[in-house]
Design a protein around this motif. Structure first.
Motif, mmCIF file in Angstrom:
data_model
loop_
_atom_site.group_PDB
_atom_site.id
_atom_site.type_symbol
_atom_site.label_atom_id
_atom_site.label_comp_id
_atom_site.label_asym_id
_atom_site.label_seq_id
_atom_site.Cartn_x
_atom_site.Cartn_y
_atom_site.Cartn_z
ATOM 1 N N MET A 1 0.847 -1.199 0.000
ATOM 2 C CA MET A 1 0.000 0.000 0.000
ATOM 3 C C MET A 1 0.883 1.250 0.000
ATOM 4 S SD MET A 1 -2.488 1.447 2.964
ATOM 5 C CE MET A 1 -1.080 2.124 3.808
ATOM 6 N N LEU A 3 1.347 5.382 -0.110
ATOM 7 C CA LEU A 3 0.614 6.582 0.263
ATOM 8 C C LEU A 3 0.703 7.554 -0.894
ATOM 9 C CD1 LEU A 3 2.262 6.674 3.739
ATOM 10 C CD2 LEU A 3 -0.097 6.029 3.276
ATOM 11 N N PRO A 21 -3.048 6.725 7.833
ATOM 12 C CA PRO A 21 -4.009 6.617 8.938
ATOM 13 C C PRO A 21 -3.685 7.467 10.177
ATOM 14 C CG PRO A 21 -3.620 4.471 7.975
ATOM 15 C CD PRO A 21 -2.658 5.412 7.298
ATOM 16 N N PRO A 22 -2.422 7.526 10.628
ATOM 17 C CA PRO A 22 -2.174 8.286 11.866
ATOM 18 C C PRO A 22 -2.372 9.793 11.725
ATOM 19 C CG PRO A 22 -0.115 7.469 10.940
ATOM 20 C CD PRO A 22 -1.211 6.845 10.150
ATOM 21 N N THR A 25 -5.180 11.155 13.804
ATOM 22 C CA THR A 25 -5.165 11.063 15.269
ATOM 23 C C THR A 25 -4.314 12.186 15.840
ATOM 24 O OG1 THR A 25 -5.473 8.669 15.287
ATOM 25 C CG2 THR A 25 -4.386 9.630 17.203
ATOM 26 N N GLN A 27 -1.611 13.637 17.955
ATOM 27 C CA GLN A 27 -0.406 12.967 18.423
ATOM 28 C C GLN A 27 -0.005 13.411 19.824
ATOM 29 O OE1 GLN A 27 1.159 10.474 16.647
ATOM 30 N NE2 GLN A 27 -0.688 10.700 15.396
ATOM 31 N N PRO A 28 0.371 12.440 20.657
ATOM 32 C CA PRO A 28 0.808 12.784 22.016
ATOM 33 C C PRO A 28 2.182 13.457 22.031
ATOM 34 C CG PRO A 28 0.986 10.410 21.649
ATOM 35 C CD PRO A 28 0.307 10.990 20.440
ATOM 36 N N ASN A 29 2.978 13.259 20.963
ATOM 37 C CA ASN A 29 4.287 13.902 20.897
ATOM 38 C C ASN A 29 4.100 15.313 20.318
ATOM 39 O OD1 ASN A 29 6.792 14.823 19.750
ATOM 40 N ND2 ASN A 29 7.600 12.757 20.022
ATOM 41 N N ALA A 31 6.089 17.646 19.225
ATOM 42 C CA ALA A 31 6.809 18.009 17.998
ATOM 43 C C ALA A 31 6.117 17.388 16.785
ATOM 44 C CB ALA A 31 8.260 17.542 18.076
ATOM 45 N N THR A 32 5.706 16.136 16.927
ATOM 46 C CA THR A 32 5.006 15.470 15.826
ATOM 47 C C THR A 32 3.691 16.182 15.540
ATOM 48 O OG1 THR A 32 5.927 13.381 16.603
ATOM 49 C CG2 THR A 32 4.154 13.247 14.998
ATOM 50 N N ASP B 116 10.835 16.582 11.203
ATOM 51 C CA ASP B 116 9.574 16.700 11.938
ATOM 52 C C ASP B 116 8.541 15.722 11.386
ATOM 53 O OD1 ASP B 116 9.253 18.037 9.597
ATOM 54 O OD2 ASP B 116 7.947 19.580 10.412
ATOM 55 N N ASN B 196 4.928 -2.170 5.644
ATOM 56 C CA ASN B 196 4.634 -0.850 5.081
ATOM 57 C C ASN B 196 4.499 0.227 6.142
ATOM 58 O OD1 ASN B 196 4.594 -1.165 2.239
ATOM 59 N ND2 ASN B 196 2.726 -2.386 2.495
ATOM 60 N N LEU B 223 7.432 6.687 20.354
ATOM 61 C CA LEU B 223 6.336 7.633 20.122
ATOM 62 C C LEU B 223 6.568 8.946 20.865
ATOM 63 C CD1 LEU B 223 3.430 7.975 18.927
ATOM 64 C CD2 LEU B 223 2.581 7.203 21.128
ATOM 65 N N LEU B 224 6.817 8.844 22.163
ATOM 66 C CA LEU B 224 6.834 10.040 22.998
ATOM 67 C C LEU B 224 8.208 10.697 23.077
ATOM 68 C CD1 LEU B 224 4.572 8.683 25.848
ATOM 69 C CD2 LEU B 224 3.938 10.263 24.021
ATOM 70 N N ARG B 225 9.250 9.875 23.236
ATOM 71 C CA ARG B 225 10.565 10.456 23.470
ATOM 72 C C ARG B 225 11.247 10.821 22.149
ATOM 73 N NH1 ARG B 225 14.693 6.353 25.648
ATOM 74 N NH2 ARG B 225 14.712 5.962 23.410
ATOM 75 N N ASP B 226 11.227 9.873 21.176
ATOM 76 C CA ASP B 226 12.018 10.076 19.964
ATOM 77 C C ASP B 226 11.234 10.666 18.797
ATOM 78 O OD1 ASP B 226 13.838 8.812 21.540
ATOM 79 O OD2 ASP B 226 13.655 6.863 20.537
ATOM 80 N N GLY B 227 9.917 10.492 18.811
ATOM 81 C CA GLY B 227 9.128 10.974 17.672
ATOM 82 C C GLY B 227 9.397 10.192 16.401
ATOM 83 N N TRP B 230 4.294 7.286 14.789
ATOM 84 C CA TRP B 230 3.051 8.024 14.949
ATOM 85 C C TRP B 230 1.980 7.097 15.510
ATOM 86 C CZ3 TRP B 230 2.961 10.114 9.232
ATOM 87 C CH2 TRP B 230 3.972 11.067 9.089
ATOM 88 N N LEU B 231 1.016 7.698 16.200
ATOM 89 C CA LEU B 231 -0.074 6.930 16.788
ATOM 90 C C LEU B 231 -1.313 6.998 15.901
ATOM 91 C CD1 LEU B 231 -1.290 5.457 19.299
ATOM 92 C CD2 LEU B 231 -1.876 7.718 20.181
ATOM 93 N N ASP B 232 -2.004 5.863 15.786
ATOM 94 C CA ASP B 232 -3.303 5.845 15.102
ATOM 95 C C ASP B 232 -4.319 5.239 16.050
ATOM 96 O OD1 ASP B 232 -5.454 5.683 13.382
ATOM 97 O OD2 ASP B 232 -4.718 3.877 12.367
ATOM 98 N N GLU B 233 -5.323 6.005 16.401
ATOM 99 C CA GLU B 233 -6.328 5.517 17.358
ATOM 100 C C GLU B 233 -7.603 5.057 16.680
ATOM 101 O OE1 GLU B 233 -6.582 8.940 19.953
ATOM 102 O OE2 GLU B 233 -5.435 7.891 21.500
ATOM 103 N N TRP B 245 2.684 3.778 13.555
ATOM 104 C CA TRP B 245 3.207 3.859 12.188
ATOM 105 C C TRP B 245 4.585 4.496 12.206
ATOM 106 C CZ3 TRP B 245 0.596 2.380 7.607
ATOM 107 C CH2 TRP B 245 -0.683 1.852 7.822
ATOM 108 N N MET B 250 7.262 3.922 5.777
ATOM 109 C CA MET B 250 6.063 4.044 4.943
ATOM 110 C C MET B 250 6.476 4.414 3.519
ATOM 111 S SD MET B 250 3.912 6.004 7.892
ATOM 112 C CE MET B 250 2.316 6.344 7.213
#
Lengths: 192, 254
Positions: A1, A3, A21-22, A25, A27-29, A31-32, B116, B196, B223-227, B230-233, B245, B250
Protein backbone atom coordinates in the motif's frame (compact mmCIF):
# COMPACT_ATOMS: atom_id res chain seq x y z
CA UNK A 1 0.00 0.00 0.00
CA UNK A 2 1.60 3.22 -1.12
CA UNK A 3 0.61 6.58 0.26
CA UNK A 4 -0.37 8.67 -2.68
CA UNK A 5 -2.21 11.84 -3.56
CA UNK A 6 -5.92 11.63 -4.36
CA UNK A 7 -8.15 13.76 -6.54
CA UNK A 8 -11.56 14.36 -4.92
CA UNK A 9 -14.90 14.63 -6.70
CA UNK A 10 -14.66 18.41 -6.49
CA UNK A 11 -11.29 18.32 -8.22
CA UNK A 12 -9.14 18.98 -5.18
CA UNK A 13 -5.81 17.15 -4.97
CA UNK A 14 -5.34 15.72 -1.47
CA UNK A 15 -1.67 15.34 -0.40
CA UNK A 16 -0.30 11.85 0.23
CA UNK A 17 -0.20 12.43 4.00
CA UNK A 18 -4.02 12.42 3.84
CA UNK A 19 -3.90 8.71 3.05
CA UNK A 20 -1.77 7.97 6.14
CA UNK A 21 -4.01 6.62 8.94
CA UNK A 22 -2.17 8.29 11.87
CA UNK A 23 -2.61 11.73 10.27
CA UNK A 24 -6.16 11.72 11.66
CA UNK A 25 -5.16 11.06 15.27
CA UNK A 26 -4.01 13.84 17.56
CA UNK A 27 -0.41 12.97 18.42
CA UNK A 28 0.81 12.78 22.02
CA UNK A 29 4.29 13.90 20.90
CA UNK A 30 4.13 17.70 20.69
CA UNK A 31 6.81 18.01 18.00
CA UNK A 32 5.01 15.47 15.83
CA UNK A 33 1.67 17.15 16.42
CA UNK A 34 3.15 20.55 15.51
CA UNK A 35 4.08 19.11 12.13
CA UNK A 36 0.61 17.59 11.70
CA UNK A 37 -1.10 20.85 12.70
CA UNK A 38 0.93 22.72 10.13
CA UNK A 39 -0.07 20.25 7.41
CA UNK A 40 -3.74 20.34 8.44
CA UNK A 41 -3.65 24.15 8.43
CA UNK A 42 -2.25 24.24 4.93
CA UNK A 43 -4.74 21.62 3.76
CA UNK A 44 -7.80 23.31 5.28
CA UNK A 45 -6.90 26.73 3.87
CA UNK A 46 -6.15 25.31 0.42
CA UNK A 47 -9.45 23.44 0.37
CA UNK A 48 -11.38 26.47 1.60
CA UNK A 49 -9.86 28.51 -1.21
CA UNK A 50 -10.63 25.79 -3.73
CA UNK A 51 -14.29 25.56 -2.70
CA UNK A 52 -14.60 29.21 -1.58
CA UNK A 53 -15.60 28.10 1.89
CA UNK A 54 -15.41 30.70 4.60
CA UNK A 55 -16.60 28.93 7.71
CA UNK A 56 -15.43 25.75 9.43
CA UNK A 57 -17.29 24.29 12.40
CA UNK A 58 -16.51 21.45 14.81
CA UNK A 59 -19.86 20.15 13.68
CA UNK A 60 -18.34 19.50 10.26
CA UNK A 61 -16.10 16.89 11.91
CA UNK A 62 -18.91 15.49 14.07
CA UNK A 63 -21.63 14.95 11.50
CA UNK A 64 -21.02 13.59 8.00
CA UNK A 65 -22.69 15.04 4.93
CA UNK A 66 -21.30 18.57 5.13
CA UNK A 67 -19.25 20.46 2.56
CA UNK A 68 -15.99 19.63 4.37
CA UNK A 69 -16.33 15.83 4.11
CA UNK A 70 -13.73 15.44 1.36
CA UNK A 71 -11.00 16.75 3.65
CA UNK A 72 -12.14 15.87 7.15
CA UNK A 73 -12.84 12.27 6.21
CA UNK A 74 -11.02 9.61 4.25
CA UNK A 75 -13.48 6.76 3.60
CA UNK A 76 -10.82 4.90 1.58
CA UNK A 77 -8.90 4.16 4.78
CA UNK A 78 -11.88 4.55 7.11
CA UNK A 79 -10.47 7.51 9.05
CA UNK A 80 -11.89 10.87 10.07
CA UNK A 81 -10.51 13.90 11.83
CA UNK A 82 -11.77 13.74 15.41
CA UNK A 83 -13.56 16.88 16.64
CA UNK A 84 -11.07 17.42 19.49
CA UNK A 85 -8.19 17.18 17.02
CA UNK A 86 -9.90 19.73 14.76
CA UNK A 87 -10.47 21.98 17.79
CA UNK A 88 -6.74 21.89 18.47
CA UNK A 89 -5.87 22.75 14.85
CA UNK A 90 -8.37 25.63 14.83
CA UNK A 91 -6.95 26.94 18.08
CA UNK A 92 -3.46 27.08 16.56
CA UNK A 93 -4.80 28.69 13.37
CA UNK A 94 -6.51 31.41 15.37
CA UNK A 95 -3.30 32.05 17.33
CA UNK A 96 -1.46 32.49 14.02
CA UNK A 97 -4.06 34.90 12.59
CA UNK A 98 -5.04 32.41 9.90
CA UNK A 99 -8.61 32.29 11.25
CA UNK A 100 -10.82 34.01 13.81
CA UNK A 101 -13.54 32.61 16.04
CA UNK A 102 -16.76 33.80 14.47
CA UNK A 103 -18.91 34.74 16.21
CA UNK A 104 -16.56 35.79 18.99
CA UNK A 105 -16.61 34.22 22.46
CA UNK A 106 -17.12 30.66 21.33
CA UNK A 107 -14.73 28.05 20.00
CA UNK A 108 -16.86 25.86 17.76
CA UNK A 109 -16.72 27.82 14.52
CA UNK A 110 -14.12 29.92 12.74
CA UNK A 111 -13.92 32.27 9.82
CA UNK A 112 -10.97 31.17 7.71
CA UNK A 113 -8.45 33.67 6.44
CA UNK A 114 -7.33 32.02 3.23
CA UNK A 115 -6.86 35.64 2.32
CA UNK A 116 -5.82 38.02 5.09
CA UNK A 117 -7.95 41.20 5.64
CA UNK A 118 -5.15 43.16 3.90
CA UNK A 119 -5.33 40.89 0.87
CA UNK A 120 -9.13 41.12 0.82
CA UNK A 121 -8.82 44.91 0.92
CA UNK A 122 -6.68 44.87 -2.22
CA UNK A 123 -9.03 42.45 -3.99
CA UNK A 124 -12.01 44.60 -3.04
CA UNK A 125 -10.47 47.85 -4.20
CA UNK A 126 -9.29 46.30 -7.45
CA UNK A 127 -12.79 44.99 -8.12
CA UNK A 128 -14.38 48.41 -7.51
CA UNK A 129 -11.82 50.03 -9.80
CA UNK A 130 -12.14 47.47 -12.59
CA UNK A 131 -15.94 47.57 -12.57
CA UNK A 132 -15.99 51.36 -12.66
CA UNK A 133 -17.62 51.79 -9.27
CA UNK A 134 -15.25 54.30 -7.68
CA UNK A 135 -16.96 57.24 -5.96
CA UNK A 136 -20.40 55.58 -6.04
CA UNK A 137 -22.09 54.25 -2.95
CA UNK A 138 -22.41 50.46 -2.83
CA UNK A 139 -24.37 48.35 -0.37
CA UNK A 140 -22.71 45.31 1.19
CA UNK A 141 -25.20 43.17 -0.66
CA UNK A 142 -24.13 44.60 -4.01
CA UNK A 143 -20.56 43.57 -3.19
CA UNK A 144 -21.16 40.09 -1.79
CA UNK A 145 -23.81 39.16 -4.33
CA UNK A 146 -22.96 41.01 -7.54
CA UNK A 147 -24.89 40.31 -10.76
CA UNK A 148 -21.64 39.16 -12.38
CA UNK A 149 -19.86 36.66 -10.10
CA UNK A 150 -16.63 38.14 -8.76
CA UNK A 151 -13.75 37.27 -6.46
CA UNK A 152 -15.94 38.68 -3.70
CA UNK A 153 -19.08 36.64 -4.29
CA UNK A 154 -20.28 35.19 -1.03
CA UNK A 155 -17.82 37.08 1.17
CA UNK A 156 -19.07 37.14 4.78
CA UNK A 157 -19.97 40.54 6.14
CA UNK A 158 -17.36 40.52 8.90
CA UNK A 159 -14.60 39.84 6.38
CA UNK A 160 -15.95 42.64 4.18
CA UNK A 161 -16.03 45.06 7.10
CA UNK A 162 -12.45 44.16 7.94
CA UNK A 163 -11.33 44.82 4.38
CA UNK A 164 -13.19 48.16 4.29
CA UNK A 165 -11.55 49.16 7.56
CA UNK A 166 -8.13 48.50 6.01
CA UNK A 167 -9.03 50.62 2.96
CA UNK A 168 -10.48 53.40 5.15
CA UNK A 169 -7.16 53.68 6.97
CA UNK A 170 -5.36 54.47 3.71
CA UNK A 171 -8.15 56.75 2.47
CA UNK A 172 -9.27 54.37 -0.26
CA UNK A 173 -12.79 53.81 1.09
CA UNK A 174 -15.33 55.27 3.46
CA UNK A 175 -18.00 53.48 5.45
CA UNK A 176 -21.39 55.16 5.00
CA UNK A 177 -24.68 54.67 6.85
CA UNK A 178 -27.58 54.34 4.46
CA UNK A 179 -31.27 53.71 5.00
CA UNK A 180 -31.16 49.91 5.08
CA UNK A 181 -27.81 49.32 6.80
CA UNK A 182 -24.26 50.20 5.85
CA UNK A 183 -22.72 51.06 2.54
CA UNK A 184 -19.32 51.94 1.27
CA UNK A 185 -17.79 54.38 -1.14
CA UNK A 186 -14.43 53.67 -2.79
CA UNK A 187 -11.90 56.31 -3.79
CA UNK A 188 -8.99 56.11 -6.20
CA UNK A 189 -5.71 55.68 -4.36
CA UNK A 190 -4.23 58.99 -3.30
CA UNK A 191 -1.35 60.00 -5.48
CA UNK A 192 1.71 61.00 -3.54
CA UNK B 1 96.81 -17.03 12.40
CA UNK B 2 95.37 -14.87 9.81
CA UNK B 3 93.47 -11.93 11.19
CA UNK B 4 91.30 -9.73 9.13
CA UNK B 5 93.64 -7.54 7.05
CA UNK B 6 96.70 -9.09 8.65
CA UNK B 7 98.38 -8.09 11.91
CA UNK B 8 99.67 -4.88 13.37
CA UNK B 9 98.84 -1.21 13.33
CA UNK B 10 98.88 -0.94 9.52
CA UNK B 11 96.27 -3.67 9.31
CA UNK B 12 93.96 -1.87 11.69
CA UNK B 13 94.20 1.26 9.59
CA UNK B 14 93.57 -0.72 6.45
CA UNK B 15 90.47 -2.25 8.00
CA UNK B 16 89.09 1.16 8.95
CA UNK B 17 89.77 2.40 5.44
CA UNK B 18 87.81 -0.41 3.89
CA UNK B 19 84.91 0.02 6.34
CA UNK B 20 84.77 3.65 5.32
CA UNK B 21 84.62 2.84 1.64
CA UNK B 22 81.93 0.21 2.27
CA UNK B 23 79.92 2.90 4.05
CA UNK B 24 80.30 5.27 1.14
CA UNK B 25 79.28 2.57 -1.28
CA UNK B 26 76.19 1.68 0.72
CA UNK B 27 75.17 5.32 0.98
CA UNK B 28 75.58 5.67 -2.71
CA UNK B 29 73.46 2.62 -3.34
CA UNK B 30 70.61 3.65 -1.04
CA UNK B 31 70.61 7.14 -2.49
CA UNK B 32 70.22 5.61 -5.88
CA UNK B 33 67.36 3.51 -4.54
CA UNK B 34 65.61 6.51 -3.03
CA UNK B 35 66.05 8.53 -6.18
CA UNK B 36 64.66 5.67 -8.15
CA UNK B 37 61.65 5.41 -5.84
CA UNK B 38 61.07 9.15 -6.03
CA UNK B 39 61.10 8.97 -9.77
CA UNK B 40 58.65 6.08 -9.75
CA UNK B 41 56.34 7.84 -7.32
CA UNK B 42 56.43 10.97 -9.47
CA UNK B 43 55.57 8.91 -12.48
CA UNK B 44 52.72 7.22 -10.64
CA UNK B 45 51.46 10.54 -9.37
CA UNK B 46 51.60 12.08 -12.80
CA UNK B 47 49.76 9.18 -14.33
CA UNK B 48 47.05 9.31 -11.69
CA UNK B 49 46.74 13.06 -11.98
CA UNK B 50 46.50 12.80 -15.73
CA UNK B 51 43.89 10.08 -15.38
CA UNK B 52 41.96 12.06 -12.79
CA UNK B 53 41.95 15.34 -14.67
CA UNK B 54 41.15 13.57 -17.86
CA UNK B 55 38.16 11.75 -16.37
CA UNK B 56 37.15 14.28 -13.77
CA UNK B 57 33.83 15.03 -15.42
CA UNK B 58 33.02 11.34 -15.73
CA UNK B 59 33.94 10.65 -12.13
CA UNK B 60 31.69 13.42 -10.93
CA UNK B 61 28.72 12.71 -13.10
CA UNK B 62 28.65 8.99 -13.82
CA UNK B 63 27.90 6.86 -10.78
CA UNK B 64 29.13 3.64 -12.40
CA UNK B 65 32.42 5.17 -13.45
CA UNK B 66 32.79 6.68 -9.98
CA UNK B 67 32.22 3.30 -8.42
CA UNK B 68 34.86 1.66 -10.60
CA UNK B 69 37.29 4.48 -9.86
CA UNK B 70 36.77 4.15 -6.13
CA UNK B 71 37.30 0.39 -6.31
CA UNK B 72 40.57 0.97 -8.12
CA UNK B 73 41.72 3.55 -5.60
CA UNK B 74 40.77 1.33 -2.67
CA UNK B 75 42.80 -1.55 -4.09
CA UNK B 76 45.96 0.58 -4.19
CA UNK B 77 45.24 2.16 -0.84
CA UNK B 78 44.47 5.76 -1.78
CA UNK B 79 41.28 7.51 -0.79
CA UNK B 80 40.38 10.12 -3.38
CA UNK B 81 37.40 11.25 -1.34
CA UNK B 82 39.27 11.71 1.89
CA UNK B 83 38.62 15.41 1.71
CA UNK B 84 40.98 18.37 1.61
CA UNK B 85 42.76 17.57 4.85
CA UNK B 86 43.96 14.07 4.00
CA UNK B 87 43.63 14.20 0.26
CA UNK B 88 46.39 16.71 -0.43
CA UNK B 89 47.50 16.95 -4.05
CA UNK B 90 45.21 14.10 -4.91
CA UNK B 91 42.20 16.02 -3.78
CA UNK B 92 43.39 19.11 -5.66
CA UNK B 93 43.76 17.12 -8.83
CA UNK B 94 40.26 15.76 -8.64
CA UNK B 95 38.21 18.37 -6.85
CA UNK B 96 36.21 15.45 -5.48
CA UNK B 97 36.45 16.72 -1.93
CA UNK B 98 34.18 19.59 -2.91
CA UNK B 99 31.81 17.15 -4.55
CA UNK B 100 31.75 15.07 -1.40
CA UNK B 101 31.20 18.04 0.92
CA UNK B 102 28.40 19.32 -1.31
CA UNK B 103 26.68 15.95 -1.18
CA UNK B 104 27.14 15.91 2.59
CA UNK B 105 25.47 19.28 2.95
CA UNK B 106 22.56 18.13 0.77
CA UNK B 107 22.14 14.98 2.87
CA UNK B 108 22.06 17.04 6.05
CA UNK B 109 19.58 19.40 4.42
CA UNK B 110 17.16 16.60 3.56
CA UNK B 111 17.55 14.85 6.91
CA UNK B 112 16.92 18.02 8.89
CA UNK B 113 14.02 19.22 6.79
CA UNK B 114 12.19 15.88 7.00
CA UNK B 115 12.91 15.40 10.69
CA UNK B 116 9.57 16.70 11.94
CA UNK B 117 7.92 14.22 9.63
CA UNK B 118 10.02 11.17 10.48
CA UNK B 119 11.69 11.90 13.80
CA UNK B 120 15.16 11.65 12.29
CA UNK B 121 14.88 8.26 10.62
CA UNK B 122 14.71 8.00 6.89
CA UNK B 123 14.91 5.12 4.48
CA UNK B 124 18.08 5.18 2.41
CA UNK B 125 16.33 4.96 -0.95
CA UNK B 126 13.99 7.77 0.06
CA UNK B 127 17.00 9.88 1.11
CA UNK B 128 18.67 9.23 -2.25
CA UNK B 129 15.46 10.22 -4.03
CA UNK B 130 15.09 13.49 -2.11
CA UNK B 131 18.77 14.40 -2.44
CA UNK B 132 18.59 13.72 -6.18
CA UNK B 133 15.58 16.01 -6.42
CA UNK B 134 17.46 18.69 -4.51
CA UNK B 135 20.48 18.42 -6.82
CA UNK B 136 18.40 18.66 -9.95
CA UNK B 137 19.51 17.26 -13.25
CA UNK B 138 22.80 19.16 -13.54
CA UNK B 139 24.05 17.62 -10.31
CA UNK B 140 24.44 14.25 -11.99
CA UNK B 141 23.06 10.97 -10.72
CA UNK B 142 24.02 9.69 -7.29
CA UNK B 143 23.75 6.23 -5.81
CA UNK B 144 23.12 4.78 -2.38
CA UNK B 145 26.83 4.03 -2.21
CA UNK B 146 27.70 7.72 -2.68
CA UNK B 147 25.32 8.66 0.11
CA UNK B 148 26.68 6.02 2.46
CA UNK B 149 30.23 7.25 1.75
CA UNK B 150 29.23 10.83 2.44
CA UNK B 151 27.59 9.84 5.69
CA UNK B 152 30.78 8.09 6.74
CA UNK B 153 32.63 11.29 5.93
CA UNK B 154 30.26 13.16 8.26
CA UNK B 155 31.16 10.90 11.17
CA UNK B 156 34.12 12.91 12.49
CA UNK B 157 31.75 15.85 12.95
CA UNK B 158 30.00 13.88 15.70
CA UNK B 159 26.57 14.68 14.36
CA UNK B 160 25.29 11.18 14.93
CA UNK B 161 24.54 10.39 11.30
CA UNK B 162 24.54 6.67 10.83
CA UNK B 163 23.42 4.06 8.33
CA UNK B 164 21.36 1.29 9.89
CA UNK B 165 21.47 -2.02 8.09
CA UNK B 166 18.77 -4.52 8.91
CA UNK B 167 20.86 -7.25 7.41
CA UNK B 168 18.11 -8.69 5.28
CA UNK B 169 19.86 -7.45 2.18
CA UNK B 170 17.03 -5.08 1.57
CA UNK B 171 16.23 -1.96 3.52
CA UNK B 172 18.67 0.42 5.04
CA UNK B 173 17.76 3.46 7.07
CA UNK B 174 19.68 6.59 7.92
CA UNK B 175 19.48 7.96 11.42
CA UNK B 176 20.20 11.67 11.74
CA UNK B 177 19.68 12.18 15.45
CA UNK B 178 22.43 11.43 17.93
CA UNK B 179 20.37 8.88 19.83
CA UNK B 180 21.37 5.30 20.16
CA UNK B 181 18.73 2.93 18.91
CA UNK B 182 18.53 -0.06 21.16
CA UNK B 183 18.03 -3.61 19.98
CA UNK B 184 14.28 -3.57 20.54
CA UNK B 185 13.85 -0.44 18.46
CA UNK B 186 15.82 -2.04 15.65
CA UNK B 187 13.44 -5.00 15.80
CA UNK B 188 10.42 -2.69 15.61
CA UNK B 189 11.94 -0.83 12.65
CA UNK B 190 12.64 -4.07 10.80
CA UNK B 191 9.08 -5.30 11.35
CA UNK B 192 7.63 -1.94 10.36
CA UNK B 193 9.67 -2.07 7.17
CA UNK B 194 8.01 -5.40 6.32
CA UNK B 195 4.53 -4.08 7.08
CA UNK B 196 4.63 -0.85 5.08
CA UNK B 197 5.17 1.07 8.28
CA UNK B 198 2.45 -0.32 10.55
CA UNK B 199 3.12 -2.12 13.84
CA UNK B 200 0.99 -2.90 16.84
CA UNK B 201 1.58 -4.23 20.31
CA UNK B 202 -0.02 -7.65 19.78
CA UNK B 203 2.03 -8.32 16.70
CA UNK B 204 5.28 -7.46 18.48
CA UNK B 205 4.36 -9.72 21.41
CA UNK B 206 3.44 -12.66 19.18
CA UNK B 207 6.30 -12.29 16.73
CA UNK B 208 9.13 -11.79 19.21
CA UNK B 209 7.74 -13.59 22.24
CA UNK B 210 8.05 -10.31 24.11
CA UNK B 211 6.06 -9.48 27.21
CA UNK B 212 3.36 -6.89 26.79
CA UNK B 213 5.35 -4.48 28.96
CA UNK B 214 8.39 -4.78 26.72
CA UNK B 215 6.36 -4.03 23.59
CA UNK B 216 4.66 -1.11 25.33
CA UNK B 217 7.96 0.31 26.53
CA UNK B 218 9.70 0.33 23.17
CA UNK B 219 6.66 1.78 21.38
CA UNK B 220 6.11 4.49 23.94
CA UNK B 221 9.77 5.51 23.76
CA UNK B 222 9.61 5.75 20.00
CA UNK B 223 6.34 7.63 20.12
CA UNK B 224 6.83 10.04 23.00
CA UNK B 225 10.56 10.46 23.47
CA UNK B 226 12.02 10.08 19.96
CA UNK B 227 9.13 10.97 17.67
CA UNK B 228 10.11 8.13 15.34
CA UNK B 229 6.61 6.72 15.14
CA UNK B 230 3.05 8.02 14.95
CA UNK B 231 -0.07 6.93 16.79
CA UNK B 232 -3.30 5.85 15.10
CA UNK B 233 -6.33 5.52 17.36
CA UNK B 234 -8.80 4.52 14.65
CA UNK B 235 -7.27 1.16 13.77
CA UNK B 236 -9.09 -2.10 13.22
CA UNK B 237 -12.54 -3.06 11.98
CA UNK B 238 -14.34 -1.10 14.71
CA UNK B 239 -12.10 1.95 14.19
CA UNK B 240 -11.18 2.02 17.88
CA UNK B 241 -7.86 0.15 17.93
CA UNK B 242 -4.38 1.53 18.53
CA UNK B 243 -1.65 1.06 15.96
CA UNK B 244 1.74 2.67 15.47
CA UNK B 245 3.21 3.86 12.19
CA UNK B 246 6.89 4.39 11.44
CA UNK B 247 7.05 7.14 8.80
CA UNK B 248 10.55 6.10 7.71
CA UNK B 249 9.14 2.70 6.73
CA UNK B 250 6.06 4.04 4.94
CA UNK B 251 6.01 4.19 1.16
CA UNK B 252 5.43 7.79 0.07
CA UNK B 253 4.44 8.33 -3.51
CA UNK B 254 4.84 12.09 -3.84
Amino acid sequence: MNLSTYKTASGFLLPSIHSAPPFFTQQPNTATQAGFTEQWTRLLLAYARHRRLFTLRLEDAEVPGGEWDEVLRNPRINRRLMPNHLAHVLDVMVSKDLAVYEPAKQMRAVLLYWRSPDEWADVLHEWATNTGQLNTILTFYEISDPPVPSALSGIPESLLRGAIAVLAKSGRAQLISISDGDGVRFFPPRTK
Amino acid sequence: MHRLGGAGLAALQRQQESLKSFDALSNQLSNAHVDNLHAQLDQFRNALTRFATHHRADIRSDPRFRHAFQQMCASIGVDPLAGPRRGGWWEEALGLGDWQSELGVQIVDVCVSTRDRNGGLIELSELVRLVSRLRGLEGGAITEEDVVRSIQALKPLGTGYEVLDFGDGGRKMVRSVPKELNEDQMVVLAIAAEQNGRVDEDFLVRRNAWTEERAKAVLSNMLLRDGTCWLDEQDGPNGMGRAYWVPAAMQWDD
